[in-house]
Design an enzyme around this catalytic site. Structure first.
Site, mmCIF file in Angstrom:
data_model
loop_
_atom_site.group_PDB
_atom_site.id
_atom_site.type_symbol
_atom_site.label_atom_id
_atom_site.label_comp_id
_atom_site.label_asym_id
_atom_site.label_seq_id
_atom_site.Cartn_x
_atom_site.Cartn_y
_atom_site.Cartn_z
ATOM 1 N N GLY A 22 0.791 -1.223 0.000
ATOM 2 C CA GLY A 22 0.000 0.000 0.000
ATOM 3 C C GLY A 22 0.826 1.278 0.000
ATOM 4 N N LYS A 23 2.081 1.189 -0.429
ATOM 5 C CA LYS A 23 2.929 2.389 -0.468
ATOM 6 C C LYS A 23 2.381 3.413 -1.463
ATOM 7 C CE LYS A 23 6.672 0.204 -1.680
ATOM 8 N NZ LYS A 23 6.046 -1.136 -1.836
ATOM 9 N N GLU A 25 -0.593 3.571 -2.767
ATOM 10 C CA GLU A 25 -1.919 3.980 -2.286
ATOM 11 C C GLU A 25 -1.791 5.114 -1.256
ATOM 12 O OE1 GLU A 25 -5.449 0.794 -1.181
ATOM 13 O OE2 GLU A 25 -3.514 0.547 -0.318
ATOM 14 N N SER A 59 -1.469 2.502 -8.165
ATOM 15 C CA SER A 59 -1.389 1.483 -7.125
ATOM 16 C C SER A 59 -1.989 0.174 -7.643
ATOM 17 C CB SER A 59 -2.144 1.942 -5.879
ATOM 18 O OG SER A 59 -3.520 1.973 -6.143
ATOM 19 N N HIS A 60 -1.715 -0.914 -6.932
ATOM 20 C CA HIS A 60 -2.247 -2.211 -7.354
ATOM 21 C C HIS A 60 -3.770 -2.259 -7.274
ATOM 22 C CE1 HIS A 60 1.986 -3.477 -6.549
ATOM 23 N NE2 HIS A 60 1.757 -4.097 -7.666
ATOM 24 N N GLU A 91 8.537 4.787 -6.029
ATOM 25 C CA GLU A 91 9.609 3.867 -6.449
ATOM 26 C C GLU A 91 10.983 4.511 -6.292
ATOM 27 O OE1 GLU A 91 8.738 0.929 -6.920
ATOM 28 O OE2 GLU A 91 6.756 0.871 -7.843
ATOM 29 N N GLN A 93 13.477 3.755 -4.696
ATOM 30 C CA GLN A 93 14.643 2.860 -4.670
ATOM 31 C C GLN A 93 15.350 2.801 -6.028
ATOM 32 O OE1 GLN A 93 11.526 1.718 -4.659
ATOM 33 N NE2 GLN A 93 11.364 0.153 -6.231
ATOM 34 N N TYR A 175 5.961 -11.282 -8.598
ATOM 35 C CA TYR A 175 6.218 -11.061 -7.166
ATOM 36 C C TYR A 175 4.959 -11.325 -6.344
ATOM 37 C CZ TYR A 175 10.402 -8.642 -8.763
ATOM 38 O OH TYR A 175 11.601 -8.351 -9.355
ATOM 39 N N CYS A 182 7.665 -17.196 5.754
ATOM 40 C CA CYS A 182 7.284 -17.885 4.514
ATOM 41 C C CYS A 182 8.139 -17.450 3.325
ATOM 42 C CB CYS A 182 5.813 -17.614 4.196
ATOM 43 S SG CYS A 182 4.673 -18.197 5.475
HETATM 44 P P1 ADP Z 1 2.741 -1.006 -3.170
HETATM 45 O O1 ADP Z 1 2.920 0.392 -3.729
HETATM 46 O O2 ADP Z 1 3.276 -1.149 -1.777
HETATM 47 O O3 ADP Z 1 3.257 -2.090 -4.103
HETATM 48 P P2 ADP Z 1 -0.019 -0.577 -3.796
HETATM 49 O O4 ADP Z 1 -0.407 0.692 -3.097
HETATM 50 O O5 ADP Z 1 0.309 -0.488 -5.260
HETATM 51 O O6 ADP Z 1 1.168 -1.274 -2.996
HETATM 52 O O7 ADP Z 1 -1.196 -1.650 -3.662
HETATM 53 C C1 ADP Z 1 -1.838 -1.941 -2.457
HETATM 54 C C2 ADP Z 1 -3.067 -2.775 -2.795
HETATM 55 O O8 ADP Z 1 -2.637 -4.041 -3.295
HETATM 56 C C3 ADP Z 1 -3.944 -3.144 -1.617
HETATM 57 O O9 ADP Z 1 -4.842 -2.129 -1.281
HETATM 58 C C4 ADP Z 1 -4.667 -4.370 -2.141
HETATM 59 O O10 ADP Z 1 -5.820 -3.991 -2.855
HETATM 60 C C5 ADP Z 1 -3.704 -4.970 -3.146
HETATM 61 N N1 ADP Z 1 -3.069 -6.229 -2.745
HETATM 62 C C6 ADP Z 1 -2.803 -7.261 -3.590
HETATM 63 N N2 ADP Z 1 -2.165 -8.262 -2.952
HETATM 64 C C7 ADP Z 1 -2.013 -7.870 -1.658
HETATM 65 C C8 ADP Z 1 -1.399 -8.474 -0.497
HETATM 66 N N3 ADP Z 1 -0.825 -9.673 -0.542
HETATM 67 N N4 ADP Z 1 -1.428 -7.785 0.665
HETATM 68 C C9 ADP Z 1 -2.013 -6.563 0.711
HETATM 69 N N5 ADP Z 1 -2.583 -5.952 -0.336
HETATM 70 C C10 ADP Z 1 -2.585 -6.577 -1.516
HETATM 71 ZN ZN ZN Z 2 3.623 -16.130 6.003
#
Ligand code: ADP
Ligand code: ZN
Length: 202
Positions: A22-23, A25, A59-60, A91, A93, A175, A182
């Site tokens: 959630g970075k 986000e 964001s994801h 990003e 890094q 990823y 784990c």
């Molecule tokens: P980051 O920038 O840290 O990669 P994003 O902000 O892009 O993260 O995405 C966060 C979102 O990813 C969460 O709100 C959720 O909808 C989704 N998500 C998918 N897989 C996971 C997971 N394993 N744990 C938490 N959130 C996840």
């Molecule tokens: Zn685990």
């Protein structure tokens, strides 16, 4: 961090953690709130990361905010305006060793800097220059994902495909988030592993 005695003084905020934590986000949320407060906001990300869209931090969970793509951190100065109050970088890094110094310079000029990035790589090694950002920041948020194996809070990024490259651009195809118990490197679970204990550089 919203109540400050000297409103024209800058500072540095860091949002760090593994992928899917959630970075982006959280970065988008902070930048949106700054815009709602009618502040002059600029957002950047390295050109390297183009996983969802080109000129946007994404964001994801499909939240998006427009940004400028940069190849090096000092390109930020080309876009910085005298009235800029907030700079967001995703990003971080990937921006290289000069990024912390450039952010310090902007903070000294009065800009609020919000950086988001991975604090560790797929082997759980600290990812420069993020540790330097953490040492210098006023505010740090460590975000955790959910471990896809056991459901616990996850602080590590598991690479699902075999590659020794440090940078392998990908998303859920390459990823997943895992907790320390784990997380595996080359198929081996090493919960106490940190940095070079993971077997050194690939
Ligand atoms: P980051 O920038 O840290 O990669 P994003 O902000 O892009 O993260 O995405 C966060 C979102 O990813 C969460 O709100 C959720 O909808 C989704 N998500 C998918 N897989 C996971 C997971 N394993 N744990 C938490 N959130 C996840
Ligand atoms: Zn685990």
């Amino acid at each position: 961090m919203n109540i400050v005695k000297h409103p024209n003084r800058g500072w540095i905020e860091v949002i760090c953690g593994p992928m899917f934590s959630g970075k982006s986000e959280e970065l988008i949320r902070r930048l949106r709130r700054a815009r709602i407060a009618r502040q002059d906001v600029l957002a950047f990300k390295p050109r390297l990361d183009n996983r969802y869209s080109e000129n946007a931090i994404a964001s994801h969970n499909q939240q998006i905010i427009p940004c400028v793509l940069i190849d090096t951190a000092d390109e930020i100065f080309v876009h910085l305006r005298p009235q800029t109050q907030v700079v967001g970088i995703d990003e971080v890094q990937f921006l290289g060793a000069a990024a912390p110094r450039i952010c310090r310079e902007m903070a000294a000029r009065g800009v609020r800097i919000i950086c988001a990035g991975l604090d560790t790589d797929y082997r759980a090694r600290p990812w420069p220059p993020v540790p330097e950002f953490l040492a210098d920041a006023e505010y740090i948020t460590k975000t955790l994902a959910i471990c896809v194996v056991c459901g616990d809070p996850a602080n590590r990024t598991q690479r699902k495909v075999h590659s020794g490259e440090l940078v392998l651009i990908g998303s859920a195809d390459s990823y997943e988030a895992r907790c320390r118990h784990c997380h595996t490197v080359d198929g081996v679970i090493q919960p106490s592993m940190f940095g070079d204990e993971a077997g050194g550089n690939p």
